[in-house]
Design a protein around this motif. Structure first.
Motif, PDB file in Angstrom:
ATOM      1  N   ASP A  26       0.954  -1.141  -0.004  1.00 32.21           N
ATOM      2  CA  ASP A  26       0.035   0.035   0.132  1.00 32.21           C
ATOM      3  C   ASP A  26       0.885   1.310  -0.006  1.00 32.21           C
ATOM      4  O   ASP A  26       1.449   1.511   1.174  1.00 32.21           O
ATOM      5  N   ARG A  29       1.038   3.666   2.886  1.00 25.62           N
ATOM      6  CA  ARG A  29       1.574   3.420   4.079  1.00 25.62           C
ATOM      7  C   ARG A  29       2.884   3.292   4.385  1.00 25.62           C
ATOM      8  O   ARG A  29       3.362   2.687   5.203  1.00 25.62           O
ATOM      9  N   PHE A  56      -1.045  -2.732  -5.071  1.00 27.64           N
ATOM     10  CA  PHE A  56      -2.139  -3.177  -4.386  1.00 27.64           C
ATOM     11  C   PHE A  56      -1.550  -4.405  -3.659  1.00 27.64           C
ATOM     12  O   PHE A  56      -1.204  -5.400  -4.046  1.00 27.64           O
TER      13      PHE A  56
END
Length: 69
Positions: A26, A29, A56
């Motif tokens: 991600d 993040r 992803f």
């Protein structure tokens, strides 16, 4: 398991795409102490290009470098 590299040159426009089917991550993040993506973006900017990152979890990652226009 696999990596694909695509290069397209059309006049003064260059597009380079590298994608894999790895674990993915991600991008929102990524912690500030990991400099890899930022360094790649800075190097792209240094040659007048832009870098986009799409990833992803569970589906791999795609990096696209574009320059010209």
């Amino acid at each position: 398991r696999s990596v694909s590299v695509y290069v397209c040159i059309d006049g003064k426009h260059l597009s380079l795409m590298i994608e894999d089917n790895g674990r993915g991550f991600d991008p929102r993040r990524v912690t500030p102490d990991h400099f890899g993506l930022e360094v790649m973006r800075e190097r792209a900017a240094g040659i007048g290009a832009s870098l986009t990152v799409q990833s992803f979890v569970g589906y791999g990652t795609r990096l696209t470098l574009t320059r010209g226009g």
